[in-house]
Design a protein around this motif. Structure first.
Motif, short mmCIF file in Angstrom:
data_model
loop_
_atom_site.label_atom_id
_atom_site.label_comp_id
_atom_site.label_asym_id
_atom_site.label_seq_id
_atom_site.Cartn_x
_atom_site.Cartn_y
_atom_site.Cartn_z
N ILE A 33 0.81 -1.14 0.14
CA ILE A 33 -0.15 0.09 0.02
C ILE A 33 0.95 1.18 0.00
N ALA A 34 2.06 1.02 -0.03
CA ALA A 34 2.96 2.30 -0.07
C ALA A 34 3.11 2.93 -1.32
N THR A 35 3.42 4.15 -1.68
CA THR A 35 3.92 4.65 -2.93
C THR A 35 5.48 4.38 -3.07
N ALA A 36 5.90 4.62 -4.31
CA ALA A 36 7.40 4.37 -4.37
C ALA A 36 8.28 5.09 -3.50
N LYS A 37 7.81 6.32 -3.41
CA LYS A 37 8.53 7.48 -2.56
C LYS A 37 8.38 7.09 -1.10
N ASP A 38 7.49 6.28 -0.84
CA ASP A 38 7.11 5.81 0.75
C ASP A 38 7.84 4.68 1.16
N HIS A 39 8.58 4.01 0.06
CA HIS A 39 9.06 2.80 0.45
C HIS A 39 10.51 2.81 1.36
N PHE A 40 10.96 4.07 1.31
CA PHE A 40 12.22 4.33 1.82
C PHE A 40 12.13 5.01 3.19
N LEU A 41 12.91 4.68 4.21
CA LEU A 41 12.65 5.64 5.30
C LEU A 41 14.51 5.88 6.00
N HIS A 42 14.61 7.03 5.94
CA HIS A 42 15.87 7.32 6.42
C HIS A 42 15.76 8.08 7.90
N THR A 43 16.76 7.73 8.89
CA THR A 43 16.55 8.32 9.99
C THR A 43 17.19 9.68 9.99
N GLU A 44 16.26 10.98 10.49
CA GLU A 44 16.76 12.45 10.51
C GLU A 44 18.07 12.49 11.35
N GLN A 45 18.22 11.88 12.39
CA GLN A 45 19.38 12.14 13.34
C GLN A 45 20.08 10.83 13.79
N ALA A 46 21.22 10.54 13.98
CA ALA A 46 21.88 9.38 14.19
C ALA A 46 21.31 8.87 15.59
N MET A 47 21.11 7.44 15.49
CA MET A 47 20.51 6.78 16.69
C MET A 47 21.15 5.55 16.71
N THR A 48 20.80 4.82 17.81
CA THR A 48 20.88 3.35 17.83
C THR A 48 20.23 2.61 16.90
N TYR A 49 20.72 1.36 16.55
CA TYR A 49 19.95 0.53 15.55
C TYR A 49 18.65 0.12 16.14
N ASP A 50 18.47 -0.27 17.48
CA ASP A 50 17.32 -0.65 18.00
C ASP A 50 16.04 0.44 18.01
N LYS A 51 16.44 1.58 18.34
CA LYS A 51 15.82 2.74 18.31
C LYS A 51 15.36 3.07 16.81
N ALA A 52 16.17 2.88 15.83
CA ALA A 52 15.90 3.16 14.57
C ALA A 52 15.00 2.04 13.95
N LEU A 53 15.32 0.64 14.54
CA LEU A 53 14.17 -0.36 14.08
C LEU A 53 13.13 -0.17 14.59
N GLU A 54 12.98 0.30 15.69
CA GLU A 54 11.63 0.49 16.34
C GLU A 54 10.66 1.64 15.60
N LYS A 55 11.34 2.68 15.02
CA LYS A 55 10.74 3.57 14.22
C LYS A 55 10.20 3.07 13.01
N ALA A 56 10.96 2.05 12.42
CA ALA A 56 10.72 1.47 11.17
C ALA A 56 9.44 0.68 11.23
N MET A 57 9.71 -0.10 12.40
CA MET A 57 8.44 -0.85 12.75
C MET A 57 7.15 -0.37 12.87
N GLU A 58 7.30 0.86 13.42
CA GLU A 58 5.92 1.59 13.41
C GLU A 58 5.24 2.02 12.07
N VAL A 59 6.32 2.38 11.23
CA VAL A 59 5.89 2.77 10.01
C VAL A 59 5.40 1.54 9.06
N ALA A 60 6.13 0.35 9.28
CA ALA A 60 5.83 -0.87 8.77
C ALA A 60 4.41 -1.34 9.07
#
Length: 72
Positions: A33-60
């Motif tokens: 259901i995501a558009t081509a532009k919405d397929h990519f997620l980049h963190t806007e600030q440096a963060m730990t992998y666990d925190k970044a994955l948590e944010k990616a999981m919310e979007v997913a």
């Protein structure tokens, strides 16, 4: 709800280890259901992998994703 696969093989091939540490992270969200532009997620600030994955999981979850790919 189906479990979302986290695919790290590309990252591991490039870096020689599993994703870990603090940095800017990039993910590809695989979702019908995501558009081509919405397929990519980049963190806007440096963060730990666990925190970044948590944010990616919310979007997913919102996009009913089946897979998150951790990009190198």
């Amino acid at each position: 709800m189906a479990e979302i696969e986290v695919y790290t093989e590309r990252y591991e091939r490039e870096h020689g280890h599993k994703p870990v540490g603090r940095r800017f992270w990039s993910f590809t969200i695989v979702s019908p259901i995501a558009t081509a532009k919405d397929h990519f997620l980049h963190t806007e600030q440096a963060m730990t992998y666990d925190k970044a994955l948590e944010k990616a999981m919310e979007v997913a979850i919102k996009r009913r994703s089946e897979r998150i790919i951790v990009e190198p």
